[in-house]
Write an enzyme that holds these catalytic residues in place. Structure first.
Site, PDB file in Angstrom:
ATOM      1  N   TYR A 177       0.828  -1.208   0.000  1.00 30.96           N
ATOM      2  CA  TYR A 177       0.000   0.000   0.000  1.00 30.96           C
ATOM      3  C   TYR A 177       0.863   1.260   0.000  1.00 30.96           C
ATOM      4  O   TYR A 177       0.420   2.327   0.395  1.00 30.96           O
ATOM      5  CB  TYR A 177      -0.956  -0.011   1.202  1.00 30.96           C
ATOM      6  CG  TYR A 177      -2.252  -0.726   0.893  1.00 30.96           C
ATOM      7  CD1 TYR A 177      -3.423  -0.014   0.656  1.00 30.96           C
ATOM      8  CD2 TYR A 177      -2.287  -2.102   0.801  1.00 30.96           C
ATOM      9  CE1 TYR A 177      -4.607  -0.665   0.347  1.00 30.96           C
ATOM     10  CE2 TYR A 177      -3.463  -2.765   0.491  1.00 30.96           C
ATOM     11  CZ  TYR A 177      -4.618  -2.041   0.271  1.00 30.96           C
ATOM     12  OH  TYR A 177      -5.782  -2.689  -0.058  1.00 30.96           O
ATOM     13  N   GLY A 284      -9.899  -6.016  -4.009  1.00 32.13           N
ATOM     14  CA  GLY A 284      -8.546  -6.337  -4.447  1.00 32.13           C
ATOM     15  C   GLY A 284      -7.801  -7.188  -3.438  1.00 32.13           C
ATOM     16  O   GLY A 284      -7.072  -8.123  -3.805  1.00 32.13           O
ATOM     17  N   ASP A 285      -7.984  -6.890  -2.148  1.00 31.05           N
ATOM     18  CA  ASP A 285      -7.357  -7.703  -1.105  1.00 31.05           C
ATOM     19  C   ASP A 285      -7.934  -9.110  -1.088  1.00 31.05           C
ATOM     20  O   ASP A 285      -7.205 -10.088  -0.894  1.00 31.05           O
ATOM     21  CB  ASP A 285      -7.556  -7.042   0.257  1.00 31.05           C
ATOM     22  CG  ASP A 285      -6.897  -5.673   0.335  1.00 31.05           C
ATOM     23  OD1 ASP A 285      -5.681  -5.592   0.118  1.00 31.05           O
ATOM     24  OD2 ASP A 285      -7.604  -4.695   0.602  1.00 31.05           O
ATOM     25  N   ARG A 286      -9.246  -9.197  -1.310  1.00 38.70           N
ATOM     26  CA  ARG A 286      -9.887 -10.524  -1.339  1.00 38.70           C
ATOM     27  C   ARG A 286      -9.341 -11.343  -2.501  1.00 38.70           C
ATOM     28  O   ARG A 286      -9.055 -12.540  -2.354  1.00 38.70           O
ATOM     29  CB  ARG A 286     -11.415 -10.370  -1.493  1.00 38.70           C
ATOM     30  CG  ARG A 286     -12.162 -11.700  -1.392  1.00 38.70           C
ATOM     31  CD  ARG A 286     -12.139 -12.168   0.056  1.00 38.70           C
ATOM     32  NE  ARG A 286     -12.701 -13.493   0.218  1.00 38.70           N
ATOM     33  CZ  ARG A 286     -11.981 -14.617   0.270  1.00 38.70           C
ATOM     34  NH1 ARG A 286     -10.657 -14.572   0.116  1.00 38.70           N
ATOM     35  NH2 ARG A 286     -12.558 -15.772   0.465  1.00 38.70           N
ATOM     36  N   ALA A 289      -5.524 -12.333  -1.792  1.00 43.79           N
ATOM     37  CA  ALA A 289      -5.400 -13.330  -0.739  1.00 43.79           C
ATOM     38  C   ALA A 289      -5.857 -14.703  -1.220  1.00 43.79           C
ATOM     39  O   ALA A 289      -5.220 -15.730  -0.920  1.00 43.79           O
ATOM     40  CB  ALA A 289      -6.219 -12.900   0.483  1.00 43.79           C
TER      41      ALA A 289
END
Length: 525
Positions: A177, A284-286, A289
């Site tokens: 980030y 995006g994180d989902r 991951a």
């Protein structure tokens, strides 16, 4: 670097070690409320806050989501010793093993001000940067000991723990980030022989050559490639070449993703056939991951990206990061939410008339699903559920001559969440919809019958032809209807979407209807 399998892809080591996530974590805060007026001294909306929810953001969110999928997760991140940092660590600690790097400055906090499910403003605070320390090289030599055998400082000890965690990983996700954590670990990452997924950020470093997968958004990919107007497939191919990585998957929102592999064909990955949610925060994180976890399990790159597209799509459909419910994530709601609008009456489980406009005796902090204070109005019940991080269900209708079909629908609706509010057409509303001979049972009696059911937590009576206005005030997580409706044919569906909720249509019990009961009674007479 990562070893390659027979298909030219990096092979994961199922069960050999944790999924290690390296990156910048932050505290995300959603302040939810209503906005019905403008500020008198500026043309901006006034938001009357009713609930505040905290959750991990950035690399912290990616780690939490991976842990919820059942992965063993180690998070290497920098967290400050300040209120936001301590809050962030408490939200993560039960699910994720944290290797905490010292932070110079304060923990980043991003606060979204939301009204009826729509974000009006985001306020970012915090200026923290990770403190560099001497770690342990991939080959194992200890560079962390101070000269003369003195004990290493805290940053050195943290760097050594981070390097050891990375060497134990079955796969690594770099959730960058732009805060500096990714750059600190570049040398250690360069020597690993496991799949590395890099989720880049415009303010962060370029992904490391040799990564198994890079996962930019469409906008990020265009910026990385220098092709601001090119089609995603061309951008993906350019990035594979320019970044010198094994594969690039560009996420395209509701269009899925496009995958380009080194020396391989371009693969479009469509999303599953589900309704698209309204809040993509955290998607995006989902995605990253899920892709990293799949590679850790030994999946091929194409299978990992397909799995990630499905998980990210379902995540957004369920409400995105705003719908996450964590123990202790909700702050107490304000005690008073003001009077109900003209023409709208609300009833609590044991009230005999419209609720007073002032605060009732209901205490949001003592929320216990299914056990509300008898004096609570429907809106206080809704606020308490949100403040406790619960899931509010609502349904609506006339409920004239309550029958077994109604009861079945209400029981099934209540099973979808933590509290059920019934939005009830008033007598005048029913007469406009069904004619002067209806309702057969007055609204006061209909309220009393409904609130006597154990599956109903509160009732709100509305005067309009549709429950859209009361939905806007309640902000349910789920709106339930029974019968042959579709979202397109349901006039209140747009109101549900505006507050960030989802529509669930349950089948009715055959042979049970108010019209049928009336016809049978008339025939018997």
């Amino acid at each position: 670097m990562s070893r390659l399998n027979g298909r030219g892809e990096r092979a994961g080591r199922p069960g050999a070690g944790p999924l290690v996530i390296v990156g910048d974590s932050l505290l995300d805060v959603d302040v939810d409320g209503d906005s019905n007026r403008l500020c008198p001294d500026a043309p901006v909306p006034v938001v009357e806050s009713r609930a505040e929810r905290h959750r991990p953001g950035g690399a912290g969110l990616a780690a939490l989501l991976a842990a919820r999928d059942g992965a063993r997760v180690v998070l290497v991140t920098a967290i400050g010793d300040d209120p936001s940092g301590r809050r962030l660590e408490s939200l993560l600690g039960a699910s994720v093993e944290i290797v905490r790097l010292p932070l110079r400055g304060t923990t980043v906090r991003k606060t979204r001000i939301r009204a009826r499910g729509q974000t009006l403003l985001r306020v970012d605070t915090g200026d923290g940067r990770p403190e560099a320390g001497h770690g342990i090289s991939a080959g194992g030599s200890d560079a962390g000991r101070a000269v003369g055998g003195a004990a290493p400082k805290a940053a050195d000890r943290a760097a050594q723990r981070a390097a050891a965690a990375l060497r134990s990983a079955s796969a690594v996700l770099v959730a960058d980030y732009g805060g500096g954590v990714a750059e600190l670990h570049r040398d250690v990452l360069r020597g690993l022989r496991v799949p590395i997924v890099w989720d880049p950020h415009p303010r962060g470093p370029l992904p490391m050559p040799g990564c198994a997968l890079v996962t930019p958004s469409e906008a990020e990919a265009r910026g990385l490639s220098g092709l601001p107007s090119a089609e995603p497939d061309r951008v993906a191919r350019r990035l594979v070449r320019d970044l010198d990585v094994e594969a690039v998957a560009i996420t395209l929102g509701e269009r899925g993703a496009v995958l380009a592999r080194r020396g391989g064909r371009l693969v479009p990955i469509p999303p599953p056939a589900v309704s698209v949610g309204t809040d993509p925060c955290g998607a995006g994180d989902r995605f990253a991951a899920a892709a990293a976890a799949a590679l850790a399990d030994g999946a091929s790159t194409e299978d990992a990206v397909a799995r990630a597209v499905g998980e990210a799509t379902r995540f957004v459909e369920a409400g995105g990061a705003a719908a996450l419910r964590l123990p202790g994530s909700a702050a107490e709601a304000p005690a008073s939410f003001g009077p109900a609008p003209f023409g709208l009456a609300s009833f609590g489980p044991a009230s005999s008339g419209p609720a007073p406009s002032g605060p009732a005796s209901f205490d949001p902090a003592s929320f216990d699903p299914g056990a509300f204070d008898p004096g609570a109005s429907a809106f206080e019940v809704a606020a308490a559920v949100r403040a406790a991080g619960g899931r509010l269900i609502a349904t609506g209708g006339c409920f004239d001559l309550l029958h077994a079909g109604h009861v079945s629908l209400l029981r099934r609706a209540r099973s979808l969440g933590d509290a059920l509010v019934v939005c009830l057409n008033s007598d005048d509303s029913i007469r406009r919809l069904k004619g002067p001979s209806r309702p057969l049972v007055g609204e006061r009696d209909r309220v009393e019958i409904l609130r006597a059911l154990a599956c109903v937590d509160a009732v709100a009576v509305f005067e309009e032809d549709t429950p859209s206005d009361v939905i806007g005030r309640l902000c349910p997580d789920v709106w339930v209807k029974g019968g042959d409706y579709t979202e397109r044919s349901m006039p209140e569906a747009e109101a549900v979407r505006r507050v960030g909720g989802e529509v669930v249509i349950l089948p009715t019990v055959p042979g049970h209807s108010t019209t049928g009961l009336i016809a049978a009674a008339q025939a018997a007479s």
